[in-house]
Scaffold this active site. Sequence first.
Site, PDB file in Angstrom:
ATOM      1  N   THR A   1      12.891   0.756  -7.997  1.00 14.59           N
ATOM      2  CA  THR A   1      11.800   1.542  -7.413  1.00 14.59           C
ATOM      3  C   THR A   1      12.151   3.033  -7.451  1.00 14.59           C
ATOM      4  O   THR A   1      13.269   3.409  -7.778  1.00 14.59           O
ATOM      5  CB  THR A   1      11.496   1.042  -5.969  1.00 14.59           C
ATOM      6  OG1 THR A   1      11.338  -0.355  -5.996  1.00 14.59           O
ATOM      7  CG2 THR A   1      10.257   1.661  -5.378  1.00 14.59           C
TER       8      THR A   1
ATOM      9  N   GLY B   1      14.568   0.776  -2.600  1.00 19.40           N
ATOM     10  CA  GLY B   1      15.621  -0.035  -1.991  1.00 19.40           C
ATOM     11  C   GLY B   1      15.189  -1.419  -1.546  1.00 19.40           C
ATOM     12  O   GLY B   1      15.826  -2.000  -0.665  1.00 19.40           O
ATOM     13  N   GLY B   2      14.104  -1.961  -2.114  1.00 22.33           N
ATOM     14  CA  GLY B   2      13.702  -3.339  -1.804  1.00 22.33           C
ATOM     15  C   GLY B   2      13.431  -3.514  -0.325  1.00 22.33           C
ATOM     16  O   GLY B   2      12.797  -2.675   0.316  1.00 22.33           O
TER      17      GLY B   2
ATOM     18  N   SER C   1       4.498  -5.867  -0.125  1.00 23.45           N
ATOM     19  CA  SER C   1       5.529  -4.894  -0.502  1.00 23.45           C
ATOM     20  C   SER C   1       6.269  -4.404   0.748  1.00 23.45           C
ATOM     21  O   SER C   1       5.822  -4.609   1.879  1.00 23.45           O
ATOM     22  CB  SER C   1       4.844  -3.717  -1.197  1.00 23.45           C
ATOM     23  OG  SER C   1       5.754  -2.668  -1.405  1.00 23.45           O
ATOM     24  N   SER C   2       7.387  -3.735   0.509  1.00 23.80           N
ATOM     25  CA  SER C   2       8.103  -3.052   1.599  1.00 23.80           C
ATOM     26  C   SER C   2       8.057  -1.532   1.430  1.00 23.80           C
ATOM     27  O   SER C   2       8.723  -0.810   2.176  1.00 23.80           O
ATOM     28  CB  SER C   2       9.576  -3.485   1.627  1.00 23.80           C
ATOM     29  OG  SER C   2       9.683  -4.853   1.816  1.00 23.80           O
TER      30      SER C   2
HETATM   31  N1  GLY Z   1       9.100  -4.554  -5.177  1.00 27.93           N
HETATM   32  C1  GLY Z   1       9.597  -4.249  -3.912  1.00 27.93           C
HETATM   33  C2  GLY Z   1       8.564  -3.970  -2.907  1.00 27.93           C
HETATM   34  O1  GLY Z   1       7.438  -3.688  -3.255  1.00 27.93           O
HETATM   35  O2  GLY Z   1       8.826  -4.039  -1.737  1.00 27.93           O
END
Ligand code: GLY
Length: 579
Positions: free
Chosen positions: A390, A481-482, A461-462
């Site tokens: 990301t 950072g996921g 998503s996060s």
């Molecule tokens: N792909 C990670 C997120 O959208 O949280």
Amino acid sequence: MLNLFSICVIRSVMIYLTVLMTGCAVLSQNRLFRSQPDNTGISNTQPPSAAIASAHPLATQAGQAILQKGGNAFDAAITVASVLAVVEPSGSGLGGGGFWLLHRESDQKQMMLDSRETAPLAAHRDMFLDQNGTVQQRLSLDGPLAAGIPGVPAALVHLSEHYGTLSLSETLKPSITIARQGFEVDHRLLRLLNMRQQAILESKAAAEIFFPDGKPPKPGSRLIQNDLANTLEAIADQGFDGFYSGRIAQQLVTGVQQAGGIWTKEDLARYTVEERKPVTGDYQGARVVSASPPSSGGLVLLETLNILSQFPMSQLDHVNRSHLIAEAWKRAYRDRSEHMGDPDFVSVPMQHLLDPNYARALRSTIRHDLALPSRYLSAPLPEFKHGNHTTHFSVLDKHGNRVAATLSINYPFGSGFVAPGTGVVLNDEMDDFVAAPYSPNVYGLIGGSANAIEPGKRMLSSMTPTFIETADKIAILGTPGGSRIITMVCLGLLDFIEGKGPDSWVNLPRFHHQFIPDRILYEPGAFNPSEIEALQQLGHTLTESSRRYGNMQAILWDRSANTVQAASDPRGIGLAVVK
Ligand code: GLY
């Protein structure tokens, strides 16, 4: 130790809260809106300088050049995002999606542009399960079946048509030039290429770009991407149709289908971005504006802050403060797994999750002297991996317009798949759906039916692009950072509340808890040995992260001091410029 009585009390409170939430009223989702009149006392004075912070110097510099040409923050955002698509292909790009938090100073409009990927129409709930019902995670991570329908190209066009002042051919020009002339391969890109080598080598077109002659590029060599330049040019010339119909769309669909994917031309033609109302809340005198569903970022952030709001955070030592923050995250991430998904498909009980009474009830389950094991909040305990993926950038222009954008193709280099002739690395965001109830995704995040796969649905998503506003300060921040994005933004925000500036937010050692697995993950240096022991005595399990994580890009406009500061995370190679 927890005695049986206290466990029963806590479980009863959680069951009561769950029942309460299931029956609660659901907030309707406003797709288009005008923000409420600003009641924070913020005046309309202009910043003394513009600022951009992004994950790559070439992206920051190109954005600055667009501002100097007379473009506004939205034009600069188009340029920064498109240059990042070229020079940071591991993190984001035309094959991905993301969330753009906008503030337009002229009418105080605040809006979240949702360009999250959608599941293809042929997708179905069990598409990543084998005949025994076992999740085949490689299918949701590597190759074209893992890819949702991209949203970034549509967002670039939407921003240009509705918010920018320059043409797309001007704002996309720097990215086209860099893609054709190449850029110097940096050590970070090389590390991520090595990490995703297997997936990339399975795609002939991706291998030709990133592993010329079958080998990784040499550090310092130039990476040229002519097909990507042509695709950017098609968008510059034809707008939406340049990507979502015509030659590029045909190449994408043919390439994906020949490699076992399920995209159709209809999937691309019907993709739309959505203008959504951001989530907002107040914490210690600051107004927090952040990403709304289908990102969980803003809700988890605000739920955490609501829980913490009655604790004397500034007066606590590092151990007690970290304990309370981790306990609050545990509860907010639990709600993420239970209640959050695409608001166009499921009812997300936003009003209830953000209700101060709900926060009070959750707070009452937190003890100062003891960590509550996640298993008493429910669910099994899977393991999880970490991704370094990301991208985030922040922009402030001289008019006071702002953008906080977090964009992604999910895991580093997404699915690793490039459809021949397009140069576009496709995402693997399908892994952000729940492949099977409470089966963890690559970040260990779990969930239930709210985030199950459905045709046309956006995966949860996060991503947490965020503004923080007080009477005299405006902060713009976010990070990749996921699953750890939300906790990083939360720590940055708490640091802002303590009066610190962006240098401190991006530098401070991080820690994280996401409910499952039940442990505090911490960066080297986040806690000293006696603090680790004290947290363990409170009942926490702690794991040191193998490397530092995140890549925060942040800006602070202090109106009483009449200054603008910006900072780029020292963990990355980014650049922040105030000019
Ligand atoms: N792909 C990670 C997120 O959208 O949280």
